[in-house]
Every structure is written in structure tokens, then in C-alpha cells.
Write a protein that holds these residues in place. Structure first.
Motif, PDB file in Angstrom:
ATOM      1  N   GLN B   2     -15.233 -21.294  12.988  1.00 42.14           N
ATOM      2  CA  GLN B   2     -16.200 -21.281  14.083  1.00 42.14           C
ATOM      3  C   GLN B   2     -16.203 -22.596  14.852  1.00 42.14           C
ATOM      4  O   GLN B   2     -16.723 -22.679  15.939  1.00 42.14           O
ATOM      5  CB  GLN B   2     -17.608 -21.031  13.519  1.00 42.14           C
ATOM      6  CG  GLN B   2     -17.816 -19.645  12.947  1.00 42.14           C
ATOM      7  CD  GLN B   2     -17.923 -18.588  14.017  1.00 42.14           C
ATOM      8  OE1 GLN B   2     -17.850 -18.889  15.189  1.00 42.14           O
ATOM      9  NE2 GLN B   2     -18.070 -17.341  13.599  1.00 42.14           N
ATOM     10  N   ASP B   3     -15.635 -23.625  14.220  1.00 40.38           N
ATOM     11  CA  ASP B   3     -15.724 -24.939  14.856  1.00 40.38           C
ATOM     12  C   ASP B   3     -14.738 -25.135  15.982  1.00 40.38           C
ATOM     13  O   ASP B   3     -14.863 -26.076  16.748  1.00 40.38           O
ATOM     14  CB  ASP B   3     -15.494 -26.036  13.804  1.00 40.38           C
ATOM     15  CG  ASP B   3     -16.702 -26.157  12.890  1.00 40.38           C
ATOM     16  OD1 ASP B   3     -16.539 -26.631  11.768  1.00 40.38           O
ATOM     17  OD2 ASP B   3     -17.799 -25.749  13.324  1.00 40.38           O
ATOM     18  N   ALA B   4     -13.758 -24.232  16.043  1.00 40.46           N
ATOM     19  CA  ALA B   4     -12.733 -24.406  17.074  1.00 40.46           C
ATOM     20  C   ALA B   4     -13.349 -24.210  18.447  1.00 40.46           C
ATOM     21  O   ALA B   4     -13.879 -23.160  18.761  1.00 40.46           O
ATOM     22  CB  ALA B   4     -11.602 -23.401  16.852  1.00 40.46           C
ATOM     23  N   THR B   5     -13.322 -25.264  19.252  1.00 40.34           N
ATOM     24  CA  THR B   5     -13.966 -25.178  20.557  1.00 40.34           C
ATOM     25  C   THR B   5     -13.114 -24.409  21.563  1.00 40.34           C
ATOM     26  O   THR B   5     -13.646 -23.798  22.459  1.00 40.34           O
ATOM     27  CB  THR B   5     -14.246 -26.584  21.101  1.00 40.34           C
ATOM     28  OG1 THR B   5     -13.019 -27.306  21.106  1.00 40.34           O
ATOM     29  CG2 THR B   5     -15.247 -27.303  20.227  1.00 40.34           C
ATOM     30  N   VAL B   6     -11.799 -24.479  21.399  1.00 44.97           N
ATOM     31  CA  VAL B   6     -10.905 -23.799  22.345  1.00 44.97           C
ATOM     32  C   VAL B   6     -10.100 -22.773  21.581  1.00 44.97           C
ATOM     33  O   VAL B   6      -9.410 -23.110  20.627  1.00 44.97           O
ATOM     34  CB  VAL B   6      -9.965 -24.813  23.034  1.00 44.97           C
ATOM     35  CG1 VAL B   6      -8.987 -24.079  23.922  1.00 44.97           C
ATOM     36  CG2 VAL B   6     -10.766 -25.803  23.849  1.00 44.97           C
ATOM     37  N   SER B   7     -10.238 -21.514  21.966  1.00 47.83           N
ATOM     38  CA  SER B   7      -9.479 -20.469  21.280  1.00 47.83           C
ATOM     39  C   SER B   7      -8.052 -20.451  21.802  1.00 47.83           C
ATOM     40  O   SER B   7      -7.686 -21.173  22.734  1.00 47.83           O
ATOM     41  CB  SER B   7     -10.141 -19.125  21.499  1.00 47.83           C
ATOM     42  OG  SER B   7      -9.979 -18.729  22.838  1.00 47.83           O
ATOM     43  N   GLU B  10      -7.822 -19.175  25.450  1.00 47.85           N
ATOM     44  CA  GLU B  10      -8.249 -20.172  26.438  1.00 47.85           C
ATOM     45  C   GLU B  10      -7.233 -21.295  26.577  1.00 47.85           C
ATOM     46  O   GLU B  10      -6.951 -21.760  27.693  1.00 47.85           O
ATOM     47  CB  GLU B  10      -9.599 -20.747  26.029  1.00 47.85           C
ATOM     48  CG  GLU B  10     -10.738 -19.774  26.247  1.00 47.85           C
ATOM     49  CD  GLU B  10     -12.046 -20.323  25.720  1.00 47.85           C
ATOM     50  OE1 GLU B  10     -13.064 -19.644  25.869  1.00 47.85           O
ATOM     51  OE2 GLU B  10     -12.023 -21.432  25.153  1.00 47.85           O
TER      52      GLU B  10
END
Lengths: 142, 94
Positions: B2-7, B10
């Protein structure tokens, strides 16, 4: 997850096709070769990026709209390119010196008169002057 | 994760935006330098189609499906503009 990878591959390859089209429009020597690069590669790149959009949303209206845009691009891009090419030829935009085949000049000046002469005199040696079989066919029909 | 800011999607959309900006710069160079008016019309056509691809990428990145309408409108308008320009060029010869 596999779907996300597929979307990423489609987006990146579509952008690469756009880059190929831009490099072609800068590097190629001639209006006509530039049109060849710009029309085909850019339409294919747009189709790839729109397919990524359709895969990302996966609902009916988005897929329908993507199909409409793709069909419209595939219909209109060749028509627009053909019109620009003909207008450029009429404006006497210079042709690259290595170009071998100029069929439009034959159709505008040479072989139209040749076919008329073939009709009048029925000279069998004139029939081989035109290159395309379609023109031979019109000559035979008279 | 969940911590990944950029998938992944994106990130790929951002990278493709960079590539598209490079393509736009190259095409603008042809638009400024193009030695004939027909060259400039071809460059304008290519710019518009690159923008259609960019709108598709932005639609994926922002997750707003309505933005795709602008891509279809852009495709329609650009075709009309190119046809009108070509007819104007062809008429200006005579």
C-alpha cells in the motif's frame, strides 16, 4: 497484475511509435517520405495508446469510444495524407533525387496521351509502355 | 504494497509522457523549419495525433474516463482542418 503489465507495455510502445514518427518527420529528406513516416507510425501509436485505455477501464462505453476513435483514425489519416500529398505535388514540392517511380506524373502527363494514341492507331508496341496492369486493361477495353 | 505512491501504470504513463514530449519537440522543429507549407501541414497533423495519444495516456493516469471524449473531438477537428488546408493549398496553385 498481468493486465497492468500489458497496459504499461501498450503505453510505452505507443509512445515509442510516436517517437519513431517524429524522428522520421525530422530526418527524412522529402515531403512524400515524411508523410509516409508521419501517417503510418503515428496512427499505429495512437491505436496502441487507445488500446491501453480500453484495457484499463474495461467498461462498455469506453471500449465503444475507443473503437470509434480507432476506426475514425484509420479512415481519415490516409485520406488526409493523400490530399496533402496531391496538393504538394501540384505545388511542385521538390522530390528527392533518389526517387525512382513517379506514377502520378505518368498519369498526369505521359500515359494518358499514350492510351489515347493506342486507341486511335491500335499500335501493339504502345501497350507495353505503361507499367501497371490496370492501365493495360483500360487500353484493351478501348 | 500500500505504501507504493506510484503504481506501475502511472509510472509507465509518466515515462510515455516524456517520450511524447520529445516527439512533440522534434515535430515542432519541423514545423518551424519546414521548407514548404505542405511540410508544415504534415507536422501539424502529426502534432494533433501525438496529442490524441497523450490524452489517452492522461486518461489512464488520472482514471477519469470522460477525458477520452476530448480525444475523439480532437480527431474530428484535426481531420477537417487538414482537409481544408489541403484544399486551400491545391486551390492556391492556379
Amino acid at each position: 497484475m498481468i493486465l497492468n503489465i500489458l497496459i504499461a507495455i501498450l503505453l510505452l510502445s505507443g509512445a515509442l511509435f510516436f517517437l519513431v514518427a517524429a524522428i522520421g518527420i525530422v530526418r527524412l529528406p522529402d515531403l512524400y517520405t515524411r508523410m509516409h513516416a508521419a501517417a503510418k507510425a503515428s496512427a499505429f501509436g495512437a491505436v496502441l495508446m487507445l488500446a491501453a485505455t480500453a484495457l484499463h477501464f474495461r467498461d462498455l462505453w469506453t471500449i465503444l469510444e475507443v473503437v470509434v476513435i480507432v476506426v475514425f483514425l484509420f479512415i481519415t489519416t490516409p485520406v488526409a495524407t493523400h490530399l496533402i500529398g496531391r496538393a504538394g505535388y501540384r505545388m511542385k514540392v521538390p522530390i528527392w533525387k533518389e526517387t525512382r517511380v513517379d506514377e502520378l506524373r505518368d498519369a498526369l502527363e505521359g500515359n494518358v496521351h499514350d492510351s489515347l494514341r493506342c486507341d486511335e492507331h491500335d499500335d501493339p508496341s504502345m501497350r507495353h509502355s505503361s507499367r501497371s496492369p490496370h492501365r493495360d486493361h483500360t487500353v484493351h477495353e478501348g | 504494497m500500500q505504501d507504493a505512491t506510484v503504481s506501475l501504470v502511472e509510472l509507465s504513463a509518466l515515462i510515455s509522457f516524456g517520450v511524447l514530449i520529445l516527439a512533440l519537440l522534434l515535430t515542432f522543429w519541423r514545423l518551424f523549419r519546414g521548407r514548404d507549407l505542405a511540410d508544415r501541414v504534415v507536422a501539424l497533423d502529426l502534432i494533433a495525433i501525438i496529442l490524441i495519444g497523450g490524452i489517452a495516456g492522461y486518461t489512464v493516469m488520472t482514471d477519469v474516463a470522460v477525458l477520452l471524449n476530448s480525444a475523439s473531438v480532437l480527431a474530428l477537428i484535426v481531420f477537417l482542418g487538414t482537409v481544408a488546408f489541403a484544399r486551400y493549398l491545391e486551390r492556391s496553385v492556379k
